[in-house]
Design a protein around this motif. Structure first.
Motif, PDB file in Angstrom:
ATOM      1  N   ALA A 133      39.040  64.067  84.079  1.00  0.00           N
ATOM      2  CA  ALA A 133      39.113  64.437  85.497  1.00  0.00           C
ATOM      3  C   ALA A 133      38.682  63.309  86.428  1.00  0.00           C
ATOM      4  O   ALA A 133      39.253  63.128  87.509  1.00  0.00           O
ATOM      5  CB  ALA A 133      38.264  65.685  85.747  1.00  0.00           C
ATOM      6  N   ILE A 134      37.661  62.547  86.021  1.00  0.00           N
ATOM      7  CA  ILE A 134      37.147  61.468  86.879  1.00  0.00           C
ATOM      8  C   ILE A 134      37.827  60.133  86.551  1.00  0.00           C
ATOM      9  O   ILE A 134      38.209  59.371  87.439  1.00  0.00           O
ATOM     10  CB  ILE A 134      35.617  61.341  86.712  1.00  0.00           C
ATOM     11  N   GLY A 135      37.992  59.858  85.266  1.00  0.00           N
ATOM     12  CA  GLY A 135      38.541  58.565  84.867  1.00  0.00           C
ATOM     13  C   GLY A 135      40.001  58.386  85.224  1.00  0.00           C
ATOM     14  O   GLY A 135      40.433  57.282  85.569  1.00  0.00           O
ATOM     15  N   ASN A 136      40.779  59.461  85.159  1.00  0.00           N
ATOM     16  CA  ASN A 136      42.222  59.331  85.407  1.00  0.00           C
ATOM     17  C   ASN A 136      42.540  58.822  86.814  1.00  0.00           C
ATOM     18  O   ASN A 136      43.215  57.795  86.957  1.00  0.00           O
ATOM     19  CB  ASN A 136      42.906  60.667  85.114  1.00  0.00           C
ATOM     20  N   PRO A 137      42.103  59.499  87.888  1.00  0.00           N
ATOM     21  CA  PRO A 137      42.494  59.017  89.223  1.00  0.00           C
ATOM     22  C   PRO A 137      41.861  57.688  89.614  1.00  0.00           C
ATOM     23  O   PRO A 137      42.448  56.929  90.390  1.00  0.00           O
ATOM     24  CB  PRO A 137      42.042  60.154  90.157  1.00  0.00           C
ATOM     25  N   LEU A 138      40.659  57.384  89.079  1.00  0.00           N
ATOM     26  CA  LEU A 138      39.982  56.153  89.479  1.00  0.00           C
ATOM     27  C   LEU A 138      40.386  54.957  88.625  1.00  0.00           C
ATOM     28  O   LEU A 138      40.476  53.829  89.122  1.00  0.00           O
ATOM     29  CB  LEU A 138      38.453  56.341  89.395  1.00  0.00           C
ATOM     30  N   LEU A 139      40.644  55.185  87.346  1.00  0.00           N
ATOM     31  CA  LEU A 139      40.939  54.074  86.437  1.00  0.00           C
ATOM     32  C   LEU A 139      42.409  54.058  86.005  1.00  0.00           C
ATOM     33  O   LEU A 139      43.132  53.087  86.220  1.00  0.00           O
ATOM     34  CB  LEU A 139      40.046  54.148  85.193  1.00  0.00           C
TER      35      LEU A 139
ATOM     36  N   PHE B 251      35.311  57.257  74.741  1.00  0.00           N
ATOM     37  CA  PHE B 251      36.159  56.535  75.692  1.00  0.00           C
ATOM     38  C   PHE B 251      37.338  55.813  75.032  1.00  0.00           C
ATOM     39  O   PHE B 251      38.206  55.301  75.727  1.00  0.00           O
ATOM     40  CB  PHE B 251      35.301  55.543  76.486  1.00  0.00           C
ATOM     41  N   ILE B 252      37.345  55.753  73.689  1.00  0.00           N
ATOM     42  CA  ILE B 252      38.551  55.265  73.012  1.00  0.00           C
ATOM     43  C   ILE B 252      39.236  56.395  72.261  1.00  0.00           C
ATOM     44  O   ILE B 252      40.391  56.256  71.860  1.00  0.00           O
ATOM     45  CB  ILE B 252      38.272  54.078  72.058  1.00  0.00           C
ATOM     46  N   THR B 253      38.524  57.502  72.046  1.00  0.00           N
ATOM     47  CA  THR B 253      39.173  58.669  71.428  1.00  0.00           C
ATOM     48  C   THR B 253      40.174  59.277  72.409  1.00  0.00           C
ATOM     49  O   THR B 253      41.287  59.644  72.041  1.00  0.00           O
ATOM     50  CB  THR B 253      38.126  59.721  71.028  1.00  0.00           C
ATOM     51  N   ILE B 254      39.765  59.415  73.674  1.00  0.00           N
ATOM     52  CA  ILE B 254      40.699  59.848  74.718  1.00  0.00           C
ATOM     53  C   ILE B 254      41.169  58.596  75.443  1.00  0.00           C
ATOM     54  O   ILE B 254      40.482  58.056  76.301  1.00  0.00           O
ATOM     55  CB  ILE B 254      40.051  60.829  75.710  1.00  0.00           C
ATOM     56  N   ALA B 255      42.348  58.109  75.080  1.00  0.00           N
ATOM     57  CA  ALA B 255      42.929  56.933  75.739  1.00  0.00           C
ATOM     58  C   ALA B 255      43.967  57.430  76.748  1.00  0.00           C
ATOM     59  O   ALA B 255      43.660  57.637  77.928  1.00  0.00           O
ATOM     60  CB  ALA B 255      43.547  56.005  74.697  1.00  0.00           C
ATOM     61  N   CYS B 256      45.183  57.662  76.270  1.00  0.00           N
ATOM     62  CA  CYS B 256      46.199  58.261  77.142  1.00  0.00           C
ATOM     63  C   CYS B 256      45.641  59.592  77.669  1.00  0.00           C
ATOM     64  O   CYS B 256      44.978  60.326  76.955  1.00  0.00           O
ATOM     65  CB  CYS B 256      47.475  58.517  76.358  1.00  0.00           C
ATOM     66  N   GLY B 257      45.915  59.879  78.898  1.00  0.00           N
ATOM     67  CA  GLY B 257      45.308  61.058  79.547  1.00  0.00           C
ATOM     68  C   GLY B 257      44.262  60.609  80.540  1.00  0.00           C
ATOM     69  O   GLY B 257      44.052  61.233  81.576  1.00  0.00           O
ATOM     70  N   THR B 258      43.594  59.477  80.223  1.00  0.00           N
ATOM     71  CA  THR B 258      42.627  58.894  81.168  1.00  0.00           C
ATOM     72  C   THR B 258      43.062  57.484  81.559  1.00  0.00           C
ATOM     73  O   THR B 258      43.293  57.193  82.721  1.00  0.00           O
ATOM     74  CB  THR B 258      41.224  58.867  80.558  1.00  0.00           C
ATOM     75  N   ILE B 259      43.201  56.590  80.594  1.00  0.00           N
ATOM     76  CA  ILE B 259      43.702  55.239  80.871  1.00  0.00           C
ATOM     77  C   ILE B 259      44.308  54.685  79.585  1.00  0.00           C
ATOM     78  O   ILE B 259      43.754  54.873  78.501  1.00  0.00           O
ATOM     79  CB  ILE B 259      42.593  54.308  81.409  1.00  0.00           C
TER      80      ILE B 259
ATOM     81  N   GLY C 196      47.507  63.155  82.968  1.00  0.00           N
ATOM     82  CA  GLY C 196      46.175  63.756  82.947  1.00  0.00           C
ATOM     83  C   GLY C 196      46.242  65.273  82.859  1.00  0.00           C
ATOM     84  O   GLY C 196      45.407  65.912  82.209  1.00  0.00           O
ATOM     85  N   LEU C 197      47.252  65.853  83.508  1.00  0.00           N
ATOM     86  CA  LEU C 197      47.430  67.309  83.415  1.00  0.00           C
ATOM     87  C   LEU C 197      47.820  67.709  82.000  1.00  0.00           C
ATOM     88  O   LEU C 197      47.398  68.765  81.504  1.00  0.00           O
ATOM     89  CB  LEU C 197      48.498  67.762  84.417  1.00  0.00           C
ATOM     90  N   LEU C 198      48.629  66.888  81.345  1.00  0.00           N
ATOM     91  CA  LEU C 198      48.982  67.163  79.947  1.00  0.00           C
ATOM     92  C   LEU C 198      47.727  67.122  79.075  1.00  0.00           C
ATOM     93  O   LEU C 198      47.548  67.983  78.195  1.00  0.00           O
ATOM     94  CB  LEU C 198      50.012  66.139  79.451  1.00  0.00           C
ATOM     95  N   ALA C 199      46.855  66.138  79.300  1.00  0.00           N
ATOM     96  CA  ALA C 199      45.609  66.041  78.535  1.00  0.00           C
ATOM     97  C   ALA C 199      44.724  67.267  78.790  1.00  0.00           C
ATOM     98  O   ALA C 199      44.086  67.797  77.868  1.00  0.00           O
ATOM     99  CB  ALA C 199      44.866  64.761  78.919  1.00  0.00           C
ATOM    100  N   THR C 200      44.689  67.712  80.042  1.00  0.00           N
ATOM    101  CA  THR C 200      43.902  68.913  80.374  1.00  0.00           C
ATOM    102  C   THR C 200      44.470  70.135  79.662  1.00  0.00           C
ATOM    103  O   THR C 200      43.718  70.982  79.161  1.00  0.00           O
ATOM    104  CB  THR C 200      43.935  69.141  81.901  1.00  0.00           C
ATOM    105  N   LEU C 201      45.791  70.222  79.626  1.00  0.00           N
ATOM    106  CA  LEU C 201      46.426  71.339  78.930  1.00  0.00           C
ATOM    107  C   LEU C 201      46.090  71.299  77.444  1.00  0.00           C
ATOM    108  O   LEU C 201      45.786  72.340  76.835  1.00  0.00           O
ATOM    109  CB  LEU C 201      47.944  71.272  79.123  1.00  0.00           C
ATOM    110  N   ALA C 202      46.150  70.099  76.832  1.00  0.00           N
ATOM    111  CA  ALA C 202      45.828  69.980  75.406  1.00  0.00           C
ATOM    112  C   ALA C 202      44.394  70.422  75.131  1.00  0.00           C
ATOM    113  O   ALA C 202      44.130  71.156  74.167  1.00  0.00           O
ATOM    114  CB  ALA C 202      46.039  68.531  74.956  1.00  0.00           C
TER     115      ALA C 202
END
Length: 582
Positions: free
Chosen positions: A92-98, A303-311, A345-351
Motif C-alpha cells: 500500500a505504501i511502497g507501490n505509489p511512492l516507489l 522486501f524481495i519476497t514481494i517484488a512485483c506488486g510494490t516495485i 498493486g491492486l492485483l497484489a492486494t487481491l492475491a
C-alpha cells in the motif's frame, strides 16, 4: 471478531487514489510532459517495433506485460510467513511512492531518448562500460524471467486444463483482430465488442474441451510460442492480444475486488442476492513476529519476497522497451506508467486477500501452493455476484495465465532488444548472427529451458526476486543520472531516495540468500549433499555475488557522474527534449 477483507481493499484504494491524483500529477509536471512533442512511435514508425497505439490498447499491453505471476506468488508467500499486516503495508505504501514512480520515470526517460532502453540511457551519460554492465545485468535477469514464467504457465495449464484451451483460442482471436484493425482498417469500437465477446466465450469452450497435458510437456510448447510471438511485428499479435486480454484481466481483478465490497455490504445488510457463499473475512494471522513462521527475518526478506506488486525492475525494461516505442502522446505516460503500476498493486492486494480468505497457513510458498489459493479465493469472492465457484475458480486461473503469457513473450522480445544494444551496429559476421532476432530469441529460449529442465526452478524464484529488485534500483539510478544531467534545478529526491533504499535492502537480501542460506546452511552445516543440489547452490551463490558486484560498480559510476554534473559551472547539452540550463 475477524477482520473484514473489505478494509484491506478500501485502505489500498484510498492510498492509491491519493497517489494518482496528487503525486503522479506532480511527476508529470516535473518531467514536463508535452503533447506537442513528437513521440518515438511517430518519429521512427516502421510497422515492426515503432507503432503508435491508442491509449487503451497500449495500457492493455503494458498492464498485461508487467503483471505476471510474481504479484500473486509474492504477496501470498509473505502473508503466510510474516502475516498479512506487513505484507499489506509494503504494497500500500511502497507501490505509489516507489514502484509507480519507477515505472513512470523509466517510461519518461525512454521517451526523451528515442524509445531506447535504460541501458542505452545510462550509457549516454556514463559511457559504454556502464551501458554494457547494465545491459548484461538486464539480459541475465530476462532469461531468469523467461524460464520461471514458462514453468509457471505450465503449472497453471496442468492444474487448469480449461485455461489452456481458452488461452489458445484468444491468441487465435488476437491474430484475426490484428488483421481486422491494421490490414483491413475496420472500425475500432464494433471490432472491440465482437472480439471481446469472443474472448469471454473462449472460457466456456475451455470448460467444455479442456486440454490436459503435464507441466513438463507444456514448458517447451510455451517457449516455442514465446519465440514466435517475440519475432513477429507488434501489430500481428502483441498489440491486439494484450488489448483483448486486458478486458479479461480487468474483469477478473476489478470484478473480484468489487465482489469483496458488494458481498461484504450484502452480508451486513442481509441481502441474499449479493451475499457470498462464505463470510469475506481474514482467516490468517496479522503478524507472525520478526522471524515469521519459517525462521526467516522480515527485514530484508519481505522486501524481495514481494517484488512485483510494490516495485519491480522488469517493469523498467517494459516501459523503456515495448511501451515507449508505441506511445501515441506524451501525456499518455501518466496513466500507462504510473496508473498501470497501481493496477498491479491492486492485483497484489487481491492475491493477499485470497490467501487471507482461504486461511492457507502452510509456509513453504511457491507456485504450486499459491495458485490454488488465488483461484479458490477468487472463486469464493465472485459468489457475491451469484457466480458458481466451479466456474469462478477456473476463470480466475485463466486471468492469471493471461498475465503470465504476455509477460513471457514480452520478456523474450525485450531480451532481443537488450542483446541488439549490446552488439550495436554489427561489424563482423559473428556480430550479425548474434544480433539476428531469430538466433537471439532461440538462444534465450534454449538457456531458459535448460534452467527449468534442471529441476531447480523453485530455487531460482528467490534469486529472480533479488535480481529483479536490484534491477529496479539500477533503473532508478539511471533516472537520477538523467535528471542530474538534464537541469540543475531538478530535484533528485523522488528517484534518488528509492534508489538508495532498494540498493541497500536488496543487496542485504541477496547476501542473506548467498552467504547464509547457501554457504552456511547448505555447505557448512548441511553436511553431504547430492551433486546436483551442491552445484545448484554453488551457481546461485556465484550469480548473486556477481549481480551485487555489478550493481555496486554501477552505483559508483553513477554517483561520480551525478556529482560531476551538479558541480559543473555551465549548462549541459541535453538529449531529453528540454532546454539546457545555461
Amino acid at each position: 471478531m475477524a477482520t473484514a477483507i473489505i478494509w484491506l481493499v478500501l485502505g489500498v484504494l484510498v492510498l492509491f487514489s491519493i497517489g494518482y491524483l496528487t503525486y503522479s500529477r506532480y511527476l508529470a509536471q516535473f518531467v514536463e510532459l508535452d503533447d506537442s512533442r513528437e513521440t518515438p512511435a511517430h518519429k521512427y514508425e516502421d510497422g515492426q517495433e515503432y507503432v503508435p497505439a491508442k491509449k487503451p490498447v497500449l495500457l492493455g499491453h503494458h498492464y498485461s506485460s508487467i503483471a505476471g505471476g510474481a504479484p500473486i506468488v509474492g504477496p501470498i508467500t509473505a502473508g503466510v510467513i510474516w502475516g498479512w499486516i506487513p505484507a499489506l503495508l509494503w504494497i500500500a505504501i511502497g507501490n505509489p511512492l516507489l514502484g509507480a514512480t519507477h515505472d513512470f520515470i523509466a517510461l519518461s526517460s525512454s521517451l526523451r531518448h528515442e524509445g531506447k532502453s535504460i541501458g542505452y540511457i545510462i550509457g549516454e551519460y556514463v559511457g559504454e562500460r556502464g551501458k554494457n554492465m547494465l545491459l548484461w545485468f538486464a539480459f541475465l535477469t530476462i532469461i531468469l524471467v523467461v524460464g520461471v514464467f514458462a514453468f509457471v504457465v505450465g503449472v497453471v495449464f496442468e492444474a487448469y486444463p480449461s485455461a489452456a484451451t481458452a488461452s489458445i483460442l484468444y491468441i487465435a482471436l488476437a491474430v484475426v483482430f490484428g488483421v481486422y484493425l491494421y490490414q483491413l482498417n475496420l472500425p475500432f469500437g464494433p471490432g472491440t465488442v465482437v472480439f471481446v465477446i469472443g474472448v469471454f466465450a473462449s472460457v466456456f469452450v475451455g470448460q467444455a474441451y479442456p486440454l490436459e497435458l503435464t507441466a513438463e510437456t507444456w514448458v517447451p510448447i510455451i517457449l516455442v510460442y514465446a519465440f514466435i510471438a517475440s519475432v513477429l511485428p507488434v501489430w500481428t499479435l502483441l498489440q491486439p492480444r494484450d488489448y483483448l486480454s486486458s478486458f479479461l484481466l480487468y474483469a477478473g481483478v476489478g470484478g473480484a475486488l468489487l465482489a469483496v465490497i458488494v458481498g461484504t455490504v450484502g452480508g451486513w445488510l442481509g441481502i441474499g442476492a449479493i451475499t457470498p457463499a462464505e463470510p469475506l473475512t481474514v482467516n490468517i494471522s496479522g503478524y507472525n513476529g520478526f522471524m515469521g513462521v519459517t525462521g526467516q527475518p522480515l527485514f530484508p526478506l519481505l522486501f524481495i519476497t514481494i517484488a512485483c506488486g510494490t516495485i519491480s525492475g522488469f517493469h523498467s525494461l517494459v516501459s523503456s522497451g515495448t511501451t515507449s516505442k508505441q506511445l501515441n502522446r506524451e501525456s499518455d505516460a501518466r496513466v500507462i506508467g504510473y496508473g498501470g503500476m497501481l493496477g498491479e498493486g491492486l492485483l497484489a492486494t487481491l492475491a493477499l486477500s485470497t490467501v487471507a480468505l482461504v486461511g492457507f497457513t502452510k509456509a513453504g510458498g511457491g507456485v504450486g501452493q499459491a495458485l490454488p489459493n488465488f483461484a479458490e479465493g477468487g472463486g469464493i469472492m465472485l459468489t457475491s455476484f451469484g457466480i458458481d465457484p466451479g466456474f469462478g475458480g477456473p476463470f480466475m486461473a485463466l486471468v492469471m495465465v493471461s498475465f503470465l503469457l504476455t509477460s513471457t513473450d514480452t520478456a523474450l522480445r525485450l531480451g532481443r532488444y537488450m542483446f541488439e544494444e549490446i552488439v550495436g551496429t554489427p561489424e563482423t559476421q559473428v556480430q550479425s548472427v548474434a544480433s539476428n532476432r531469430y538466433f537471439n530469441a532461440f538462444v534465450q529460449c534454449g538457456i531458459a529451458y535448460a534452467l527449468v529442465a534442471s529441476g531447480t526452478w523453485s530455487d531460482l524464484w528467490p534469486l529472480f526476486g533479488g535480481a529483479n529488485q536490484l534491477l529496479a534500483a539500477l533503473a532508478l539510478l539511471t533516472a537520477t543520472v538523467w535528471l542530474a544531467n538534464w537541469n540543475k534545478s531538478k530535484q533528485l529526491i523522488s528517484t534518488g531516495v528509492p534508489m538508495a533504499l532498494m540498493t541497500f535492502v536488496t543487496i542485504l537480501g541477496l547476501l542473506y540468500l548467498a552467504l547464509y542460506q547457501n554457504v552456511w546452511q547448505k555447505f557448512v552445516k548441511g553436511g553431504d549433499m547430492a551433486l546436483g543440489s551442491a552445484l545448484s547452490a554453488g551457481v546461485q551463490t556465484v550469480i548473486a555475488l556477481v549481480l551485487i558486484a555489478l550493481a555496486l560498480s554501477l552505483v559508483r559510476i553513477g554517483y561520480e557522474n551525478i556529482t560531476s554534473a551538479r558541480s559543473e559551472p555551465g549548462g549541459t547539452p541535453v538529449t531529453d527534449g528540454g532546454e539546457s540550463d545555461d
